[in-house]
Design an enzyme around this catalytic site. Structure first.
Site, mmCIF file in Angstrom:
data_model
loop_
_atom_site.group_PDB
_atom_site.id
_atom_site.type_symbol
_atom_site.label_atom_id
_atom_site.label_comp_id
_atom_site.label_asym_id
_atom_site.label_seq_id
_atom_site.Cartn_x
_atom_site.Cartn_y
_atom_site.Cartn_z
ATOM 1 C CG HIS A 213 8.205 12.349 -3.800
ATOM 2 N ND1 HIS A 213 8.975 13.266 -4.464
ATOM 3 C CD2 HIS A 213 8.978 11.256 -3.663
ATOM 4 C CE1 HIS A 213 10.155 12.743 -4.741
ATOM 5 N NE2 HIS A 213 10.192 11.518 -4.265
HETATM 6 C C1 UD1 Z 1 10.147 6.197 -4.471
HETATM 7 C C2 UD1 Z 1 11.605 6.258 -4.039
HETATM 8 C C3 UD1 Z 1 12.071 7.712 -4.028
HETATM 9 C C4 UD1 Z 1 11.801 8.386 -5.354
HETATM 10 C C5 UD1 Z 1 10.329 8.239 -5.700
HETATM 11 C C6 UD1 Z 1 10.032 8.869 -7.034
HETATM 12 C C7 UD1 Z 1 12.295 4.530 -2.406
HETATM 13 C C8 UD1 Z 1 12.710 4.323 -1.006
HETATM 14 N N1 UD1 Z 1 11.789 5.756 -2.683
HETATM 15 O O1 UD1 Z 1 9.364 6.840 -3.466
HETATM 16 O O2 UD1 Z 1 13.461 7.753 -3.773
HETATM 17 O O3 UD1 Z 1 12.135 9.755 -5.257
HETATM 18 O O4 UD1 Z 1 10.004 6.832 -5.732
HETATM 19 O O5 UD1 Z 1 8.697 8.835 -7.337
HETATM 20 O O6 UD1 Z 1 12.456 3.652 -3.231
HETATM 21 N N2 UD1 Z 1 2.108 4.589 -5.339
HETATM 22 C C9 UD1 Z 1 1.069 4.484 -6.207
HETATM 23 N N3 UD1 Z 1 1.338 4.134 -7.499
HETATM 24 C C10 UD1 Z 1 2.597 3.892 -7.931
HETATM 25 C C11 UD1 Z 1 3.647 3.990 -7.023
HETATM 26 C C12 UD1 Z 1 3.398 4.344 -5.736
HETATM 27 O O7 UD1 Z 1 -0.073 4.699 -5.863
HETATM 28 O O8 UD1 Z 1 2.770 3.584 -9.139
HETATM 29 C C13 UD1 Z 1 1.824 4.988 -3.940
HETATM 30 C C14 UD1 Z 1 1.522 3.809 -3.068
HETATM 31 O O9 UD1 Z 1 0.581 4.180 -2.142
HETATM 32 C C15 UD1 Z 1 2.836 3.548 -2.381
HETATM 33 C C16 UD1 Z 1 3.377 4.957 -2.234
HETATM 34 O O10 UD1 Z 1 2.944 5.635 -3.403
HETATM 35 O O11 UD1 Z 1 2.719 2.895 -1.164
HETATM 36 C C17 UD1 Z 1 4.862 5.026 -2.124
HETATM 37 O O12 UD1 Z 1 5.485 4.357 -3.228
HETATM 38 P P1 UD1 Z 1 6.983 3.789 -3.052
HETATM 39 O O13 UD1 Z 1 7.454 3.209 -4.322
HETATM 40 O O14 UD1 Z 1 7.073 2.951 -1.832
HETATM 41 O O15 UD1 Z 1 7.844 5.075 -2.713
HETATM 42 P P2 UD1 Z 1 7.807 6.558 -3.321
HETATM 43 O O16 UD1 Z 1 7.302 7.456 -2.278
HETATM 44 O O17 UD1 Z 1 7.160 6.586 -4.669
#
Ligand code: UD1
Length: 377
Positions: A213
């Site tokens: 991811h």
């Molecule tokens: C985040 C953490 C990463 C961790 C990961 C675990 C940061 C910088 N990164 O990355 O260190 O390893 O979580 O999962 O904080 N999304 C959903 N539903 C959710 C959450 C996210 O659809 O419940 C999608 C959204 O499109 C969002 C994207 O995932 O924009 C990224 O989510 P985000 O929390 O920004 O970062 P992660 O890639 O999950």
């Protein structure tokens, strides 16, 4: 004393569960604040249920956005909460955007800050987490580490020695406490639609578990498609369960890459509940990942882990554990898989203080800190 605990993203939930229990046992009152960074049921609620984490006292509900918008919104949401009821200490875990944002608010409000999992560094400034780690540690009053090398790193960065304590790994507390409740791998596979043929293959030949991811692996379409093609090649030798993170799922869909995973030897699943992940992890012949926590969990379980990244902030999983840093070459990844299948893979040992009791030490160090602080006032 009251300790406010911040969580936002999936790995935070796994770390906070034993800490909340230990704080309670230590006589603290703890308030749980969820930033809302992760909000999907599969990324958040399921973990609260399985890990028996109490409902958050406060949910800031920030949701998705650029890392900068997320950080800013958490700060704006948290300030009035902490001002209304000032805690004696704010506790943050890990390295996600919620960790940094909450750390900044605590520092600005002069609330003592405790960082659990301090001192890890990948040396790679293109990782958003590296900025989060470095800044959070610089702001912290109490820095609790998972491995001894982290203390050396923090001292080099000018952090005073008396702020740093080696307590072990709270993620492993959760792992060891949960293993007894984890279903068998077969039962986990049976819970997924369309897994019947796959399950038969996986049970007779063994299987690998895949999680990917990181932006560096999934946001560039060329890199992502190369990785997916490589997984398809690997699956011919070892059936693969690929638990797909929402970010990865979105990139696969946007770039029309889903066909690369249409393969009876690859089972794709939504993000898995914690007990299902650990059930598959402990029975897998190997794990391919770019996660931080999975590198540690595989080391604790003694399962070979191949990390598809250029660097790791968790060097002890390489020097003592079962982790191999494969780098960005997909040829190297295939070779590493073959090596595990033919030679059984790297054997490791459990690092010091990854003993299931780290959260008790977290609670004890917080007690010491607040006692000393009260005396010196
Ligand atoms: C985040 C953490 C990463 C961790 C990961 C675990 C940061 C910088 N990164 O990355 O260190 O390893 O979580 O999962 O904080 N999304 C959903 N539903 C959710 C959450 C996210 O659809 O419940 C999608 C959204 O499109 C969002 C994207 O995932 O924009 C990224 O989510 P985000 O929390 O920004 O970062 P992660 O890639 O999950």
């Amino acid at each position: 004393w009251r300790v406010d605990c911040i969580v936002g993203a999936r790995p935070n939930f796994v770390k906070i569960a034993p800490i909340l229990r230990a704080l309670k046992a230590g006589g603290f009152s703890a308030r749980l604040i969820h930033t809302g960074q992760h909000y999907d049921r599969a990324m958040s609620e399921v973990f609260f249920n399985e890990l028996q984490i109490p409902e958050p006292d406060i949910d800031l509900g920030v949701g998705s956005g650029s890392g900068i918008a997320q950080t800013a919104q958490i700060m704006i949401g948290l300030e009035p909460v902490l001002l209304a009821e000032r805690p004696d200490m704010l506790l943050v875990v890990g390295d996600v955007n919620s960790t940094l944002a909450a750390g900044l608010v605590a520092a600005k409000l002069l609330i003592p800050l405790c960082h659990v999992e301090a001192g890890l560094r990948s040396g790679d400034w293109t990782m958003p987490e590296e900025v989060n780690r470095f800044v959070t540690d610089g702001l912290s009053d109490l820095l609790l580490t998972t491995e001894r090398e982290a203390e050396e790193t923090l001292l080099r960065e000018g952090i005073p020695r008396d702020r740093i304590h080696f307590v072990g790994n709270v993620m492993i507390d959760s792992l060891l406490a949960s293993l007894v409740r984890a279903p068998s791998a077969e039962a986990t596979l049976a819970a997924h639609d369309g897994a019947l043929a796959f399950r038969a293959e996986a049970m007779s030949r063994g299987f690998g578990l895949v999680t990917l991811h990181r932006p560096s692996n999934v946001d560039d379409p060329a890199r992502l498609s190369e990785l997916l093609e490589t997984l398809a090649e690997i699956s011919a030798r070892l059936p693969l369960v690929f638990a797909v993170h929402p970010r990865t799922r979105a990139r696969i869909a946007e770039n029309g890459l889903a066909r690369l995973l249409e393969n009876r030897l690859i089972l794709t699943t939504p993000p898995l509940p914690y007990l299902q992940v650990i059930s598959l992890m402990k029975s897998a012949r190997l794990v391919i990942t770019d996660s931080g926590g999975v590198q540690e969990e595989t080391t604790a379980l003694g399962v070979p882990c191949l990390t598809a990244r250029a660097s790791t902030e968790r060097p002890i999983t390489i020097t003592q554990g079962t982790n191999t840093l494969v780098g960005l070459s997909t040829v190297a990844l295939k070779n590493a898989v073959m090596d595990v299948l033919e030679n059984g893979g790297k054997r490791g040992r459990t690092p010091e203080l990854w003993d299931g009791r780290a959260a008790e030490r977290v609670s004890a160090r917080i007690g010491d800190y607040l006692t000393d602080r009260a005396k010196s006032k």
